[in-house]
Design a protein around this motif. Structure first.
Motif, PDB file in Angstrom:
ATOM      1  N   ASP A 163       0.918  -1.272  -0.094  1.00 47.67           N
ATOM      2  CA  ASP A 163      -0.013  -0.164   0.018  1.00 47.67           C
ATOM      3  C   ASP A 163       0.847   1.348   0.137  1.00 47.67           C
ATOM      4  N   SER A 164       2.105   1.165   0.307  1.00 47.91           N
ATOM      5  CA  SER A 164       3.031   2.297   0.259  1.00 47.91           C
ATOM      6  C   SER A 164       3.134   3.298  -0.900  1.00 47.91           C
ATOM      7  N   GLN A 165       2.735   2.449  -2.061  1.00 49.35           N
ATOM      8  CA  GLN A 165       2.731   3.152  -3.484  1.00 49.35           C
ATOM      9  C   GLN A 165       1.641   4.002  -3.465  1.00 49.35           C
ATOM     10  N   TYR A 166       0.858   3.987  -2.837  1.00 49.76           N
ATOM     11  CA  TYR A 166      -0.388   4.892  -3.009  1.00 49.76           C
ATOM     12  C   TYR A 166      -0.332   6.079  -2.031  1.00 49.76           C
ATOM     13  N   VAL A 167       0.037   7.223  -2.517  1.00 55.04           N
ATOM     14  CA  VAL A 167      -0.211   8.430  -1.954  1.00 55.04           C
ATOM     15  C   VAL A 167      -1.041   9.605  -2.491  1.00 55.04           C
ATOM     16  N   LEU A 168      -1.318  10.603  -1.555  1.00 56.67           N
ATOM     17  CA  LEU A 168      -2.112  11.519  -2.345  1.00 56.67           C
ATOM     18  C   LEU A 168      -1.423  12.391  -3.110  1.00 56.67           C
TER      19      LEU A 168
END
Length: 311
Positions: free
Chosen positions: A26-31
């Motif tokens: 999930d770390s690849q998903y940033v705002l």
């Protein structure tokens, strides 16, 4: 002999690395930038309320809130977007940051002037410890979330149309009755709830944003077959006339697998059914687990896509 003893350890290192920690999918998903506050962008206002009881779910109170954009004109009817598990979406600094995203997209004219209605599921506090919390920080008491969200019936959509939207309007806002100007969103059980509301009431909602949707047999398992589960939706879609619903859907390949079903498989089946029936839909399958990080990243894209022909 010593080399033979070391072989298992060397093999483990070669296969899994020296630090066999679980991958963080999930770390690849940033705002992105539209989820950040920007100088000069008019800010809407969020006001929180509490409903102590309801006709649809007697005894269950809930918190709810309204976002009203700065551009709202009281003489005109505004568009509407409803969010399940609402207060989790309502913060300007939380995971979803809906007020920030709406501020930015409305200012850029990528979506129309839209009021957001945030609704929490029904809850009864523990009478012996009404302000107490469990080890995870959740309030002690009885939640009505699964019964409200996971059931494939008209009960919750009716609650929205007959109780919550009129309650929002009682606070002085004008909301369009045109389904093309109304949308609904949610994550996990809130995700299936959002689609179910549009499915049951297409005359009230035509736009759906569902993330990590629980299109699995939760209610069927809990009720031992006495209630319908969300796993029935793909067949229902295929066997029913096409409805005027537009859907933006997200899931991750590492989402849940448990006694209720397999989330990635269930969401893929929904997408396949929408495709087969010619629905206006967009389905994104990422790599994430059962959380809102990817969905929150996609929120500006989803709102722009869903509202693309409404101004």
């Amino acid at each position: 002999m010593k080399l033979l003893r070391l072989l298992p350890c060397l093999l483990a290192i070669s296969l899994f690395g020296a630090d066999p920690k679980k991958p963080d999918y999930d770390s690849q998903y940033v705002l992105g930038p539209d989820s950040q506050e920007k100088a000069g962008v008019p800010k809407g206002e969020v006001t929180e309320y509490e409903l102590t009881d309801s006709k649809a779910f007697p005894g269950y109170g809930r918190k709810w809130a309204l976002y009203v954009p700065k551009q709202y004109d009281p003489s005109k009817e505004a568009c509407l977007m409803i969010f399940q598990d609402g207060l989790g979406y309502a913060s300007r600094t939380g995971q979803w940051r809906v007020p920030v995203v709406f501020d930015n997209l409305i200012a850029q004219k990528k979506m129309p002037v839209t009021i957001a209605l945030f609704i929490n599921p029904g809850f009864i506090p523990d009478p012996k410890n009404p302000k107490g919390k469990d080890k995870k920080g959740k309030p002690l008491g009885k939640s009505n979330r699964s019964f409200e969200y996971d059931n494939v019936t008209d009960l919750y959509p009716k609650f929205l149309v007959e109780e919550m939207i009129p309650l929002a309007e009682s606070k002085g806002v004008k909301i369009s009755k045109d389904p093309a100007r109304r949308g609904i969103a949610g994550s996990s059980s809130g995700g299936i709830c959002a689609f179910n509301a549009a499915w049951q009431r297409p005359e009230a909602f035509s736009k759906v944003f569902t993330t990590i949707g629980s299109f699995t047999n939760i209610r069927g398992v809990i009720s031992k077959g006495a209630e319908k589960g969300g796993n029935l939706f793909p067949q229902m879609i295929l066997e029913s006339p096409k409805k005027n619903i537009r859907v933006f859907s997200q899931d991750g390949t590492h989402d849940l697998t448990n006694e209720f079903g397999v989330w990635p498989e269930a969401n893929q089946k929904m997408a396949d059914a929408w495709k087969a029936k010619g629905y206006d839909y967009k389905f994104i399958m990422g790599e994430g687990t059962h959380n809102g990080r990817h969905g929150a990243q996609l929120l500006p894209e989803a709102m722009t896509w869903l509202w693309r022909d409404v101004r």
